[in-house]
Structure formats: C-alpha cells, structure tokens
Write an enzyme that holds these catalytic residues in place. Structure first.
Site, mmCIF file in Angstrom:
data_model
loop_
_atom_site.group_PDB
_atom_site.id
_atom_site.type_symbol
_atom_site.label_atom_id
_atom_site.label_comp_id
_atom_site.label_asym_id
_atom_site.label_seq_id
_atom_site.Cartn_x
_atom_site.Cartn_y
_atom_site.Cartn_z
ATOM 1 N N LYS A 37 -11.150 -1.243 -9.104
ATOM 2 C CA LYS A 37 -10.370 -2.319 -9.747
ATOM 3 C C LYS A 37 -9.784 -3.315 -8.756
ATOM 4 C CE LYS A 37 -5.956 0.075 -10.200
ATOM 5 N NZ LYS A 37 -5.282 1.105 -10.985
ATOM 6 N N ARG A 132 4.590 5.654 -17.507
ATOM 7 C CA ARG A 132 3.671 4.567 -17.798
ATOM 8 C C ARG A 132 2.845 5.093 -18.979
ATOM 9 N NH1 ARG A 132 -0.576 1.796 -13.583
ATOM 10 N NH2 ARG A 132 -1.996 3.281 -14.561
HETATM 11 C C1 LIG Z 1 -5.310 2.226 -10.419
HETATM 12 C C2 LIG Z 1 -5.501 3.555 -10.992
HETATM 13 C C3 LIG Z 1 -6.042 4.573 -10.203
HETATM 14 C C4 LIG Z 1 -6.397 4.400 -8.746
HETATM 15 O O1 LIG Z 1 -5.245 4.145 -7.992
HETATM 16 P P1 LIG Z 1 -5.344 3.986 -6.387
HETATM 17 O O2 LIG Z 1 -3.923 3.907 -5.965
HETATM 18 O O3 LIG Z 1 -6.107 2.733 -6.139
HETATM 19 O O4 LIG Z 1 -6.024 5.181 -5.871
HETATM 20 C C5 LIG Z 1 -6.250 5.801 -10.805
HETATM 21 N N1 LIG Z 1 -5.952 6.003 -12.098
HETATM 22 C C6 LIG Z 1 -5.426 5.050 -12.893
HETATM 23 C C7 LIG Z 1 -5.130 5.357 -14.324
HETATM 24 C C8 LIG Z 1 -5.183 3.786 -12.364
HETATM 25 O O5 LIG Z 1 -4.683 2.833 -13.153
#
Ligand SMILES: *Cc1c(COP(=O)(O)O)cnc(C)c1O
Length: 360
Positions: A37, A132
């Site tokens: 992402k 969240r």
């Molecule tokens: C963004 C996200 C991740 C990955 O997070 P990082 O800090 O980039 O490893 C994993 N799970 C969810 C639900 C996320 O929104």
C-alpha cells in the site's frame, strides 16, 4: 520517466529485505504477506516481494489490487481495508481474500460471490485494544452466529491490527486474546481456522521475545520490508538494507547566507511562526523539492561520501531549504542530493505525481 525529483527503487534490495524477514518469521512458523500500500500497489515492488518469499501480497485499496492484477500478478492478493459497500463487486472479482469486521459487508460479499459462482475468502478482524477496525472479543458469539451460514464466503482465519492508529504494542496478553477469540469463533463455525494473522511490521521486533505465542502463523508486513527497519525504535533490521528506496532532488540555489531572516516576521504561509536557529554565516542550499512531494521532517540527507553534513532546515510547497555548514565542498547548483525516508516520507513521495519513480 526520469528527471528530478525521483524515487530510486532498488528491487533487488527489496527482494533481499523480504528474504531476511521471511527467514526470521519462518523460524517461528509464521508466513509473511507483503504489503504494497505504501507503494500504490506497484507491481515491480510486489514481484520483488514475492521473489523474496512472501506468500501473498496485500493492499488497503482495491484500486491498487486491480493494478496488480492488470499487470499480470496471479498470486493471492489480500484486501487489508474492510470493503466499502460500493466496491464489493471489485473485491470479489480482483482480490483473493479480504479482512472484515462488519456483518453487513460480509453478507454483501457472500451474495456477490455466490452470483459469480465463487466463495470469497475472509479473515475476521478482532479488535484487541487498538480501537481501529475489528470486532470486540465480547461480541464474537453474536457476530459469529450472524455470519456462520453465509454461503458465498469462507472464513479462513482471524486477525488483528496493532500499533497503527493508537500505537498499542503487540504483547503476550493481546496476542493470546486474539488466539482465544479465534478459538471461540472456531467453536461457533464448527471448523478450524487456517490463518491467525497477528499484525504488521510492529510485530517483527517482538518475535522470539514471547510476545508472539505459538499459533500466530501470519504477519502482514510492508514498512519493515521497504525501509529495512523495526518500527517502534527505528533500529535497522540486521541483514536488511535501509536504502532500498531513496529520494533524489536537485539543488537550484547555493549561497552563503545568514541563518536569521532580516525584517519583521509574522506567520508563514503554513500558519507557523518559524524560529530560526542562529548559525554562523553558512552555505544555504535550496533543493527543488517541497511539501507537495514530501514532508520536510521525513527526509534525511545522505552524505554520499562528500564529508558534508547536510541538515534540512524547512520547506515550503516547492522549495526545501538545506544547511551545508561552513564548507559546501563540491555541492553547488545542479548537484543531486540523496535522501533516506521514513514511512510518511515514503507514502508522500510515492503518491506525489511530481516525483518520478525510477527502478534500479
Ligand atoms: C497497513 C497495514 C498493514 C501493514 O503495515 P506495515 O506497518 O506497513 O507493516 C497490515 N495490516 C493492515 C490491516 C494494515 O492496514
């Protein structure tokens, strides 16, 4: 496209960082789903992560998942953010599985998947304290009953997310709460859950410390792969590269100037009152880079062996002011400055249309 500013993305280093993290997780029977992402679902980066041993790719936005599919990625793709009702059809068509916490959404997913003659895989998100997304453990019976008979979905696992919004750290207690809640969900469903997805990059630093109990068998990792660092303390991960993604900008002015502004000062265009540090007359450079590209406190100049310490003083929309100290040596107009990035810096520069993306 080339030209400055540009993000240099080293795919080999991303593969190697993935491999280091995959190997560390494998010692504890944990699979890595690599998260794209922060690079907008970039297919080159995604492939580099798969090459390094990630079992699947994940992204928060269906737009990025579609991009990966369009570019020919055939591996499993996970949608991280709970689907919007308005995008259900795309979720079913383009993603292999999604993370979910709303019965209403699950019911729509089930309906839509049935219409397409498939079963959409889901991981049920449990909120173990981060407030969240996720179902509260106390509500798992009620929700479990609501969703257990949905024919178009297959509940393959339970998961949680921590340390993103509230900054709650993964601990033995909250990880066990996830496992306990997953067990209760299994009781309601009448079958075993294959996946227990324990969190994101923030879980890496506590692997092996007892905070990640047996039974957690998946982590979703983005940031630590791309930056080669642990999240909470910013420490480098042994064996990983910290410069897999760097930002290059070009100097458009370099002059000896005073460090204090001359004249009456008020708030700047961003509504801030700037208090300048008093320095000697110093070399002050301007890079063609600004807040439209990246926040100034998210970039860290690399010295590139020129023995000049460069400090970021501040930035406006399109100008970044840099301090080169008493002797700028070979730096001058036209010089390129290389910056390391933190996570907000990576997100911003990756999404800025002004920053060219260059693969090495
Ligand atoms: C963004 C996200 C991740 C990955 O997070 P990082 O800090 O980039 O490893 C994993 N799970 C969810 C639900 C996320 O929104």
């Amino acid at each position: 496209m080339t030209g400055n500013p540009s993000l240099l993305i080293d795919l080999q280093k991303i593969t190697e960082n993935t491999r280091v993290i995959v190997q560390k997780c494998a010692l504890h029977n944990i699979n890595v789903v690599a998260v794209t992402k922060s690079v907008c679902g970039d297919p080159g980066v995604g492939r580099a992560m798969l090459e390094g041993g990630a079992v699947a790719l994940a992204d928060a936005r269906i737009k990025n998942i579609k991009r990966l599919r369009r570019e020919g990625v055939r591996e499993n793709l996970m949608l991280l953010r709970s689907p919007m009702i308005s995008e259900i059809e795309d979720v079913v068509k383009y993603s292999s599985m999604s993370l979910n916490s709303e019965p209403e959404v699950l019911s729509r997913l089930s309906e839509c998947a049935s219409e397409h003659g498939i079963r959409h895989k889901v991981i049920i998100m449990i909120d173990v304290g981060e407030i969240r997304e996720g179902i509260l453990p106390a509500d798992i019976f009620k929700v479990g009953e609501q969703i257990k008979n949905l024919k178009g979905i297959r509940i393959i696992g339970a998961g949680t997310n921590l340390a993103c919004y509230s900054g709650v750290r993964p601990t033995n207690e909250n990880m066990n709460l996830l496992l306990q809640t997953a067990l209760e969900l299994e009781g309601i469903l009448g079958y075993r859950l294959k996946v227990i997805s324990g969190g994101n990059s923030s879980s890496l630093e506590v692997i092996g410390s007892g905070a990640i109990p047996n039974g957690i068998n998946q982590l979703r990792i983005g940031e630590s792969i791309l930056l080669g660092r642990y999240i909470s303390n910013g420490e480098p991960i042994p064996g990983a590269h910290q410069d897999a993604v760097t930002l290059t900008a070009e100097l458009i002015e370099m002059k000896e100037k005073p460090s204090l502004p001359v004249g009456e000062t008020g708030k700047n265009v961003f509504g801030e009152s700037v208090t300048a540090k008093e320095l000697q007359i110093h070399y002050r450079g301007i890079a063609a880079l600004g807040r439209q590209d990246v926040p100034p406190d998210s970039v860290f100049p690399a010295s590139q062996g020129k023995k000049v310490h460069i400090d970021v003083i501040g930035a406006t929309s399109d100008h970044m002011v840099l301090d080169f100290g008493e002797d700028a040596r070979t730096y001058g107009v036209g010089s390129e400055i290389r910056f390391n990035l933190d996570y907000p810096g990576l997100l911003a520069s990756m999404t800025s249309p002004y920053v060219n993306k260059v693969y090495v």
